[in-house]
Design a protein around this motif. Structure first.
Motif, PDB file in Angstrom:
ATOM      1  N   ALA A  91      -6.943   0.240   2.988  1.00  0.00           N
ATOM      2  CA  ALA A  91      -6.642  -1.192   3.013  1.00  0.00           C
ATOM      3  C   ALA A  91      -6.793  -1.815   4.389  1.00  0.00           C
ATOM      4  CB  ALA A  91      -5.223  -1.434   2.512  1.00  0.00           C
ATOM      5  N   GLY A  92      -7.230  -1.014   5.377  1.00  0.00           N
ATOM      6  CA  GLY A  92      -7.485  -1.644   6.670  1.00  0.00           C
ATOM      7  C   GLY A  92      -7.194  -0.826   7.899  1.00  0.00           C
ATOM      8  N   LEU A  93      -6.487   0.322   7.769  1.00  0.00           N
ATOM      9  CA  LEU A  93      -6.173   1.127   8.942  1.00  0.00           C
ATOM     10  C   LEU A  93      -6.632   2.571   8.736  1.00  0.00           C
ATOM     11  CD1 LEU A  93      -2.576  -0.044  10.000  1.00  0.00           C
ATOM     12  CD2 LEU A  93      -4.770  -0.638  11.055  1.00  0.00           C
ATOM     13  N   PRO A  94      -7.928   2.839   8.939  1.00  0.00           N
ATOM     14  CA  PRO A  94      -8.447   4.203   8.776  1.00  0.00           C
ATOM     15  C   PRO A  94      -7.688   5.197   9.659  1.00  0.00           C
ATOM     16  CG  PRO A  94     -10.234   2.631   9.057  1.00  0.00           C
ATOM     17  CD  PRO A  94      -8.975   1.886   9.351  1.00  0.00           C
ATOM     18  N   GLY A  95      -7.411   6.352   9.120  1.00  0.00           N
ATOM     19  CA  GLY A  95      -6.690   7.373   9.874  1.00  0.00           C
ATOM     20  C   GLY A  95      -5.194   7.372   9.638  1.00  0.00           C
ATOM     21  N   PHE A  96      -4.706   6.348   8.953  1.00  0.00           N
ATOM     22  CA  PHE A  96      -3.266   6.293   8.679  1.00  0.00           C
ATOM     23  C   PHE A  96      -2.917   7.261   7.551  1.00  0.00           C
ATOM     24  CE2 PHE A  96       0.705   5.038   6.871  1.00  0.00           C
ATOM     25  CZ  PHE A  96       1.430   4.465   7.902  1.00  0.00           C
ATOM     26  N   GLU A  97      -1.929   8.106   7.796  1.00  0.00           N
ATOM     27  CA  GLU A  97      -1.420   8.994   6.745  1.00  0.00           C
ATOM     28  C   GLU A  97      -0.036   9.503   7.141  1.00  0.00           C
ATOM     29  OE1 GLU A  97      -2.247  13.223   4.422  1.00  0.00           O
ATOM     30  OE2 GLU A  97      -3.583  12.588   6.037  1.00  0.00           O
ATOM     31  N   ILE A  98       0.922   9.200   6.326  1.00  0.00           N
ATOM     32  CA  ILE A  98       2.271   9.737   6.464  1.00  0.00           C
ATOM     33  C   ILE A  98       2.722  10.164   5.073  1.00  0.00           C
ATOM     34  CG2 ILE A  98       4.698   9.193   6.908  1.00  0.00           C
ATOM     35  CD1 ILE A  98       3.291   9.435   9.486  1.00  0.00           C
ATOM     36  N   ALA A 157       0.850  -1.200   0.000  1.00  0.00           N
ATOM     37  CA  ALA A 157       0.000   0.000   0.000  1.00  0.00           C
ATOM     38  C   ALA A 157       0.880   1.242   0.000  1.00  0.00           C
ATOM     39  CB  ALA A 157      -0.913   0.002   1.230  1.00  0.00           C
ATOM     40  N   VAL A 158       0.240   2.404  -0.148  1.00  0.00           N
ATOM     41  CA  VAL A 158       0.956   3.672  -0.022  1.00  0.00           C
ATOM     42  C   VAL A 158       0.507   4.387   1.241  1.00  0.00           C
ATOM     43  CG1 VAL A 158       1.440   4.015  -2.462  1.00  0.00           C
ATOM     44  CG2 VAL A 158      -0.726   4.843  -1.522  1.00  0.00           C
ATOM     45  N   SER A 159       1.389   5.248   1.749  1.00  0.00           N
ATOM     46  CA  SER A 159       1.176   5.847   3.066  1.00  0.00           C
ATOM     47  C   SER A 159       0.301   7.094   3.064  1.00  0.00           C
ATOM     48  CB  SER A 159       2.537   6.208   3.674  1.00  0.00           C
ATOM     49  OG  SER A 159       3.160   7.227   2.901  1.00  0.00           O
ATOM     50  N   THR A 160       0.053   7.664   1.904  1.00  0.00           N
ATOM     51  CA  THR A 160      -0.660   8.932   1.821  1.00  0.00           C
ATOM     52  C   THR A 160      -2.182   8.755   1.943  1.00  0.00           C
ATOM     53  OG1 THR A 160      -0.281   8.666  -0.548  1.00  0.00           O
ATOM     54  CG2 THR A 160       1.025  10.303   0.571  1.00  0.00           C
ATOM     55  N   ALA A 161      -2.878   9.881   2.085  1.00  0.00           N
ATOM     56  CA  ALA A 161      -4.336   9.827   2.224  1.00  0.00           C
ATOM     57  C   ALA A 161      -5.015   9.461   0.911  1.00  0.00           C
ATOM     58  CB  ALA A 161      -4.867  11.168   2.722  1.00  0.00           C
ATOM     59  N   LYS A 162      -4.361   9.800  -0.208  1.00  0.00           N
ATOM     60  CA  LYS A 162      -4.894   9.464  -1.525  1.00  0.00           C
ATOM     61  C   LYS A 162      -3.920   8.555  -2.258  1.00  0.00           C
ATOM     62  CE  LYS A 162      -7.308  13.909  -2.034  1.00  0.00           C
ATOM     63  NZ  LYS A 162      -7.442  15.136  -2.872  1.00  0.00           N
ATOM     64  N   ARG A 163      -4.421   7.797  -3.205  1.00  0.00           N
ATOM     65  CA  ARG A 163      -3.555   6.949  -4.012  1.00  0.00           C
ATOM     66  C   ARG A 163      -2.573   7.822  -4.799  1.00  0.00           C
ATOM     67  NH1 ARG A 163      -6.253   1.421  -6.183  1.00  0.00           N
ATOM     68  NH2 ARG A 163      -7.588   0.964  -4.376  1.00  0.00           N
ATOM     69  N   SER A 164      -1.428   7.251  -5.089  1.00  0.00           N
ATOM     70  CA  SER A 164      -0.392   8.002  -5.801  1.00  0.00           C
ATOM     71  C   SER A 164      -0.514   7.806  -7.302  1.00  0.00           C
ATOM     72  CB  SER A 164       0.995   7.540  -5.341  1.00  0.00           C
ATOM     73  OG  SER A 164       2.003   8.105  -6.147  1.00  0.00           O
ATOM     74  N   SER A 165      -0.315   8.896  -8.032  1.00  0.00           N
ATOM     75  CA  SER A 165      -0.331   8.802  -9.496  1.00  0.00           C
ATOM     76  C   SER A 165       0.843   7.979 -10.004  1.00  0.00           C
ATOM     77  CB  SER A 165      -0.285  10.206 -10.104  1.00  0.00           C
ATOM     78  OG  SER A 165       0.880  10.905  -9.668  1.00  0.00           O
TER      79      SER A 165
END
Length: 328
Positions: free
Chosen positions: A246-253, A227-235
């Motif tokens: 993917a399973g951990l709401p609130g995760f964003e780095i 997965a990616v760490s950001t709030a939105k998918r990466s281009s």
């Protein structure tokens, strides 16, 4: 006669003011810049900050018709260059490239010689860089939920590497453990390259790493993305879900770069710099290069970037406190 002399005396200040006044509708900022601009990069040449600053600086030079000089001032986790910028004259002739790392520093170092919010003025965010949750191919997990399940089943058995204590990859692993209610072991390295080598060798299990840095190894089967760490998918890798979805709401780095100037720089000059930087980021010969390197071009307003910095400092500080992370 006396009345005429008095009138002439009274009119002298008005005449002088008219001589030096700016024409109606033409603010003083239109005269900026009239000399080269120093663009401080608080890290060594050749890294992501340096490459970003040079790409943006070159377009700024074209826009302004003035040279933008890159000035690398590395040291003290990027704090030496930031301090120079913070203490420079607030005239718009010194700007500095700031990174997400600088939003971590206040929580790890209480003796910084500058205040990121008080002593510097936001101009624009340039890019955002997602981290890819990357695992060794032997790990029997092909999703975030499966990884969390493994971590819960064997507390303090699995390991995650980072580019160093307090770095964003460290914070990402700590946040995943916190939100996933799981415990695992942090292994800090002196830079991301050594961590990548050990991930490929199976000496660590997981690493939050850049997309561009891991893509070739993922394609060769030596690593696997989850997965990616950001709030939105990466281009740069749109097929990858975010950790949150993917399973951990609130995760964003997110890693990011932006440009600052000394506090009290006139708003008109900040606006002029902002327009030039946003134009550079959105130009067809700069924006696509950032995207190809795994970064998402941004180009925000000064107000948006200032709010982003404050939010990043608060969020990173909370992660650091919750995980008990210290600089040593």
């Amino acid at each position: 006669m006396l009345i005429d002399q008095i009138a002439r005396i009274l009119l002298l200040p008005v005449a002088a003011a008219a001589l030096f006044a700016t024409p109606t509708g033409a603010p003083a900022a239109e005269k900026y810049p009239t000399k080269p601009i120093r663009f401080i990069v608080p890290f060594v040449p050749g890294g992501g900050t340096d490459i970003t600053a040079r790409a943006v600086g070159a377009k700024m030079s074209e826009t302004f018709g003035q040279q933008v000089v890159i000035d690398n001032r590395p040291g003290a986790a990027g704090n030496i260059g930031m301090d120079i910028a913070a203490k420079s004259p607030p005239d718009g002739y010194t700007v500095v490239l700031v990174s997400a790392t600088h939003s971590v520093n206040p929580s790890l170092n209480k003796n910084l010689p500058y205040d990121l919010v008080r002593d510097l003025a936001a101009i624009s965010q340039v890019t955002a860089q997602p981290y890819a949750l990357t695992v060794h191919p032997s790990l029997p997990a092909r999703s975030v939920n499966e990884l969390v399940g493994l971590l819960r089943a064997k507390p303090n058995f699995y390991t995650y590497g980072s580019s160093g204590t307090g770095g964003l990859s460290h914070l990402a692993g700590a946040l995943l453990g916190s939100l996933g209610k799981a415990q695992w072991i942090h292994v800090p390295y002196k830079g991301g390259a050594a961590a990548m080598t050990d991930l490929m060798g199976g000496r660590i299990t997981v690493l939050f790493a850049t997309i561009i840095g891991t893509r070739v190894h993922v394609n060769s089967g030596k690593m696997r993305w989850l997965a990616v760490s950001t709030a939105k998918r990466s281009s740069a890798a749109p097929e990858l879900p975010t950790v949150a979805e993917a399973g951990l709401p609130g995760f964003e780095i997110s890693g990011w770069y932006g440009v600052l100037a000394a506090a009290k720089t006139p708003k008109s000059i900040i606006a002029t710099l902002n327009r030039a930087i946003v134009d550079a980021v959105k130009s067809p010969d700069v924006g696509p290069k950032f995207a190809a390197d795994g970064s998402d071009p941004v180009g925000s307003s000064p107000e948006e970037f200032a709010a982003h910095i404050k939010a990043a400092i608060a969020k990173n500080g909370q992660i650091i406190r919750d995980a008990g992370i210290t600089a040593n």
